[in-house]
Design a protein around this motif. Sequence first.
Motif, PDB file in Angstrom:
ATOM      1  N   VAL A 162     -18.596  13.641  16.685  1.00  0.00           N
ATOM      2  CA  VAL A 162     -18.764  13.893  18.114  1.00  0.00           C
ATOM      3  C   VAL A 162     -17.951  15.101  18.548  1.00  0.00           C
ATOM      4  CG1 VAL A 162     -18.542  12.944  20.444  1.00  0.00           C
ATOM      5  CG2 VAL A 162     -19.197  11.441  18.548  1.00  0.00           C
ATOM      6  N   GLY A 163     -16.664  15.171  18.134  1.00  0.00           N
ATOM      7  CA  GLY A 163     -15.909  16.316  18.616  1.00  0.00           C
ATOM      8  C   GLY A 163     -14.524  16.508  18.056  1.00  0.00           C
ATOM      9  N   PHE A 164     -13.913  15.504  17.490  1.00  0.00           N
ATOM     10  CA  PHE A 164     -12.560  15.631  16.960  1.00  0.00           C
ATOM     11  C   PHE A 164     -12.620  15.887  15.454  1.00  0.00           C
ATOM     12  CE2 PHE A 164     -11.344  12.263  20.336  1.00  0.00           C
ATOM     13  CZ  PHE A 164     -11.332  13.231  21.333  1.00  0.00           C
ATOM     14  N   LYS A 165     -11.572  16.512  14.932  1.00  0.00           N
ATOM     15  CA  LYS A 165     -11.509  16.715  13.485  1.00  0.00           C
ATOM     16  C   LYS A 165     -10.064  16.872  13.021  1.00  0.00           C
ATOM     17  CE  LYS A 165     -12.527  21.657  14.109  1.00  0.00           C
ATOM     18  NZ  LYS A 165     -13.460  22.764  13.772  1.00  0.00           N
ATOM     19  N   ALA A 166      -9.778  16.256  11.876  1.00  0.00           N
ATOM     20  CA  ALA A 166      -8.475  16.402  11.200  1.00  0.00           C
ATOM     21  C   ALA A 166      -7.297  16.172  12.146  1.00  0.00           C
ATOM     22  CB  ALA A 166      -8.371  17.780  10.552  1.00  0.00           C
ATOM     23  N   GLU A 209     -23.295  14.406   7.465  1.00  0.00           N
ATOM     24  CA  GLU A 209     -23.692  15.793   7.247  1.00  0.00           C
ATOM     25  C   GLU A 209     -22.864  16.760   8.076  1.00  0.00           C
ATOM     26  OE1 GLU A 209     -27.881  16.154   7.825  1.00  0.00           O
ATOM     27  OE2 GLU A 209     -28.394  14.729   6.242  1.00  0.00           O
ATOM     28  N   SER A 210     -21.920  16.240   8.854  1.00  0.00           N
ATOM     29  CA  SER A 210     -21.013  17.081   9.645  1.00  0.00           C
ATOM     30  C   SER A 210     -19.901  17.568   8.734  1.00  0.00           C
ATOM     31  CB  SER A 210     -20.420  16.278  10.811  1.00  0.00           C
ATOM     32  OG  SER A 210     -21.442  15.781  11.645  1.00  0.00           O
ATOM     33  N   ARG A 211     -19.946  18.839   8.392  1.00  0.00           N
ATOM     34  CA  ARG A 211     -19.021  19.387   7.403  1.00  0.00           C
ATOM     35  C   ARG A 211     -17.723  19.833   8.055  1.00  0.00           C
ATOM     36  NH1 ARG A 211     -20.267  16.393   4.371  1.00  0.00           N
ATOM     37  NH2 ARG A 211     -18.840  17.399   2.906  1.00  0.00           N
ATOM     38  N   VAL A 212     -16.946  18.863   8.487  1.00  0.00           N
ATOM     39  CA  VAL A 212     -15.627  19.109   9.065  1.00  0.00           C
ATOM     40  C   VAL A 212     -14.655  18.131   8.416  1.00  0.00           C
ATOM     41  CG1 VAL A 212     -16.579  19.845  11.282  1.00  0.00           C
ATOM     42  CG2 VAL A 212     -15.984  17.432  10.949  1.00  0.00           C
ATOM     43  N   PRO A 213     -13.341  18.437   8.455  1.00  0.00           N
ATOM     44  CA  PRO A 213     -12.371  17.430   8.014  1.00  0.00           C
ATOM     45  C   PRO A 213     -12.605  16.134   8.800  1.00  0.00           C
ATOM     46  CG  PRO A 213     -11.289  19.530   8.375  1.00  0.00           C
ATOM     47  CD  PRO A 213     -12.688  19.676   8.904  1.00  0.00           C
ATOM     48  N   HIS A 249     -20.625   9.152  15.669  1.00  0.00           N
ATOM     49  CA  HIS A 249     -21.749   8.297  16.054  1.00  0.00           C
ATOM     50  C   HIS A 249     -21.985   7.261  14.952  1.00  0.00           C
ATOM     51  CE1 HIS A 249     -22.940  10.765  19.485  1.00  0.00           C
ATOM     52  NE2 HIS A 249     -22.791  11.836  18.735  1.00  0.00           N
ATOM     53  N   THR A 250     -22.046   5.992  15.344  1.00  0.00           N
ATOM     54  CA  THR A 250     -22.211   4.945  14.337  1.00  0.00           C
ATOM     55  C   THR A 250     -23.661   4.749  13.911  1.00  0.00           C
ATOM     56  OG1 THR A 250     -22.416   3.220  16.054  1.00  0.00           O
ATOM     57  CG2 THR A 250     -20.202   3.692  15.202  1.00  0.00           C
ATOM     58  N   ASP A 251     -24.598   5.377  14.619  1.00  0.00           N
ATOM     59  CA  ASP A 251     -26.004   5.250  14.228  1.00  0.00           C
ATOM     60  C   ASP A 251     -26.438   6.382  13.296  1.00  0.00           C
ATOM     61  OD1 ASP A 251     -25.773   7.156  16.225  1.00  0.00           O
ATOM     62  OD2 ASP A 251     -27.426   6.395  17.444  1.00  0.00           O
ATOM     63  N   SER A 252     -25.924   7.600  13.540  1.00  0.00           N
ATOM     64  CA  SER A 252     -26.343   8.755  12.736  1.00  0.00           C
ATOM     65  C   SER A 252     -25.285   9.225  11.738  1.00  0.00           C
ATOM     66  CB  SER A 252     -26.688   9.927  13.657  1.00  0.00           C
ATOM     67  OG  SER A 252     -25.516  10.402  14.322  1.00  0.00           O
ATOM     68  N   GLY A 253     -24.035   8.869  11.961  1.00  0.00           N
ATOM     69  CA  GLY A 253     -22.961   9.349  11.098  1.00  0.00           C
ATOM     70  C   GLY A 253     -22.496  10.754  11.419  1.00  0.00           C
ATOM     71  N   GLU A 254     -22.976  11.327  12.508  1.00  0.00           N
ATOM     72  CA  GLU A 254     -22.553  12.675  12.904  1.00  0.00           C
ATOM     73  C   GLU A 254     -21.254  12.615  13.703  1.00  0.00           C
ATOM     74  OE1 GLU A 254     -25.748  14.368  15.097  1.00  0.00           O
ATOM     75  OE2 GLU A 254     -27.096  14.492  13.373  1.00  0.00           O
TER      76      GLU A 254
END
Length: 204
Positions: free
Chosen positions: A182-186, A165-169, A175-180
Motif C-alpha cells: 500500500v505505501g510503507f517499506k522497510a 509483485e511489489s518489488r520493495v523491501p 492488501h490481503t486480497d492481492s498481496g500488493e
Amino acid sequence: CLRYGQDPENQLCTDDFAGHWAHNANLSIKAIMGVAGYSEMARLLGLNDVADQYAGIAKNMAVKWEAMANEGDHYRLAFDRENTWSQKYNMVWDKMWNLNLFPNNVIDKEIKYYLTKQNPYGLPLDSRKEYTKSDWVIWTAAMAPDRSTFEKFIDPLYKYINETESRVPISDWHHTDSGEWVGFKARSVIGGYWMQVLMDKISK
C-alpha cells in the motif's frame, strides 16, 4: 489514560492512515494496558499499595470494556458501531504479562473469529478495508493458544512476502486480497515481527 482511556473521543490511533474513529475499542485496550503497566512498574519498585490500586482500576476498566465492545461472537471495532470488528493487537500485553484482565475468554473468542476473516495474504486490519499491517497480525498471532493456530496467521504473511509483485523491501502495510503493498517499506516497525520471540523469552 484514566480520564479518557476507557472510551476515547474522536482521535487518531496508531493506524492513523484509517482516519479519526471515535470510541475505538483497540485504542481503549491500549489505555487499559497502560494503566496495568503503571501498576506493574510500581510493584517492581516495591510500591505495592500503588500497584494494587492501579491493578484494580485496570481490571475494572477491562470488565467494562468487555461489556461495551461485545458483539456476541467477537468484539467491535468501535463501541458504538454494530457489525464491525478489528484486530485487538494491543491485548497481547495482557497475555504476555499473564494478567488475565479481560473476562469471558475475550482473547480466545477474538482469535477464533479472526480465523473466519482471513484472506489469501493475511488477516485484514479491521472490517473497513481489506488491507492490513503485518506487524499487528504477528502481535495478534502471538495471542494464539498454540503453535498450530499461530501458524495459521503466519502462513498467509509468508505467502505475501514470498509472492508479492511489489518489488520493495518488506512493506508492513499491504492488501490481503492481492498481496500488493500500500505505501510503507522497510520501516523499523518490522521489529514487531519478533513479538512471539519476546513472549517466549519472557515465559522462560
